[in-house]
Enzyme design. Structure first.
Site, short mmCIF file in Angstrom:
data_model
loop_
_atom_site.label_atom_id
_atom_site.label_comp_id
_atom_site.label_asym_id
_atom_site.label_seq_id
_atom_site.Cartn_x
_atom_site.Cartn_y
_atom_site.Cartn_z
N TYR A 25 0.81 -1.22 0.00
CA TYR A 25 0.00 0.00 0.00
C TYR A 25 0.84 1.27 0.00
O TYR A 25 0.31 2.37 -0.05
CB TYR A 25 -0.94 0.03 1.20
CG TYR A 25 -1.97 -1.07 1.16
CD1 TYR A 25 -3.00 -1.03 0.22
CD2 TYR A 25 -1.92 -2.14 2.04
CE1 TYR A 25 -3.95 -2.04 0.16
CE2 TYR A 25 -2.87 -3.15 2.00
CZ TYR A 25 -3.88 -3.09 1.05
OH TYR A 25 -4.82 -4.10 1.00
N HIS A 30 -4.63 6.29 -1.04
CA HIS A 30 -5.26 6.14 0.28
C HIS A 30 -4.26 6.34 1.41
O HIS A 30 -4.64 6.52 2.55
CB HIS A 30 -5.88 4.74 0.38
CG HIS A 30 -7.31 4.74 0.83
ND1 HIS A 30 -8.08 5.88 0.94
CD2 HIS A 30 -8.12 3.70 1.20
CE1 HIS A 30 -9.30 5.54 1.37
NE2 HIS A 30 -9.35 4.24 1.53
N ASN A 77 -10.50 1.13 7.03
CA ASN A 77 -11.92 1.11 7.41
C ASN A 77 -12.13 0.94 8.91
O ASN A 77 -13.25 1.15 9.40
CB ASN A 77 -12.66 0.00 6.66
CG ASN A 77 -12.66 0.25 5.16
OD1 ASN A 77 -12.09 1.24 4.69
ND2 ASN A 77 -13.29 -0.62 4.42
N ASN A 123 -14.25 6.11 4.47
CA ASN A 123 -14.50 5.06 5.47
C ASN A 123 -13.64 5.19 6.72
O ASN A 123 -14.06 4.82 7.81
CB ASN A 123 -14.31 3.67 4.84
CG ASN A 123 -15.41 3.37 3.84
OD1 ASN A 123 -16.53 3.87 3.96
ND2 ASN A 123 -15.09 2.59 2.83
#
Length: 206
Positions: A25, A30, A77, A123
């Site tokens: 990631y 994000h 999330n 989220n």
């Protein structure tokens, strides 16, 4: 005593930088929050490596205020699980929990400071609102831009990496977001919003 305070551990502020843990990631849209966290840690000369409250953490002195920097390791999330736990542990009120996250509604390189507000479909913010029981906590959002066309899957978009000139724009935005965290803690919401909220990416004119 460096930090005279009756609170547990003396932490007065929490700065939570949102992202997803793990090398796959790194550098994704994000993870703009993590990028700002890295910029601030470098700036303050601390390493955010201590695992506490389901987050990598470090404490730093920002303008005489003991601040907990945290990178939740819960995945985006569930960010609220980490942030809520730390806020309860240190008895830090929501108004002193600064959340730094990515924002598709802003163009790459633009940052926006707000003292509160809705999750706007994010989220990570939704999870933190649920955990803190209020929308009234400061947030600094880093623009990552919208997907190029409406059919584009937003999950694919936010988990994609910055390319071309966006890479440099995001490095600059992460550095400015780090400065905005410091400014919010030392100078408050109004001054920080005046200083950092702009329509376009690029150097601040204040």
């Amino acid at each position: 005593m460096l930090f005279p305070s009756s609170r547990a551990g003396g932490v007065e502020w929490i700065a939570a930088f949102l992202g997803n843990p793990g090398p796959q990631y790194e550098g994704t849209r994000h993870n703009a929050g993590f990028m700002a966290g890295a910029a601030l840690a470098k700036d303050l000369g601390v390493s955010v490596t201590r695992l506490r409250h389901r987050a990598l953490t470090a404490t730093a002195d920002i303008g005489g205020h003991k601040t907990l920097l945290m990178l939740p390791q819960t995945y985006m999330n569930l960010s609220g699980e980490a942030v809520g736990e730390a806020a309860r542990f240190y008895k830090v009120p929501p108004g002193r929990v600064i959340v730094v996250s990515d924002e598709m509604a802003l163009p790459p390189g633009v940052i926006r400071v707000r003292p509160g507000g809705s999750a706007g479909g994010h989220n990570g913010l939704k999870s933190i609102i649920a955990a803190l029981g209020t929308e009234q906590f400061p947030r600094i959002r880093l623009g990552v831009g919208e997907p190029p066309h409406p059919e584009y899957d937003t999950a694919d978009w936010v988990l994609g990496r910055f390319a071309g000139e966006d890479v440099k724009l995001m490095e600059d935005a992460a550095a400015r977001a780090a400065q905005a965290v410091r400014s919010y803690i030392t100078d408050g919401a109004e001054k920080t919003m005046g200083r950092f909220n702009q329509k376009h990416a690029g150097p601040s004119h204040h």
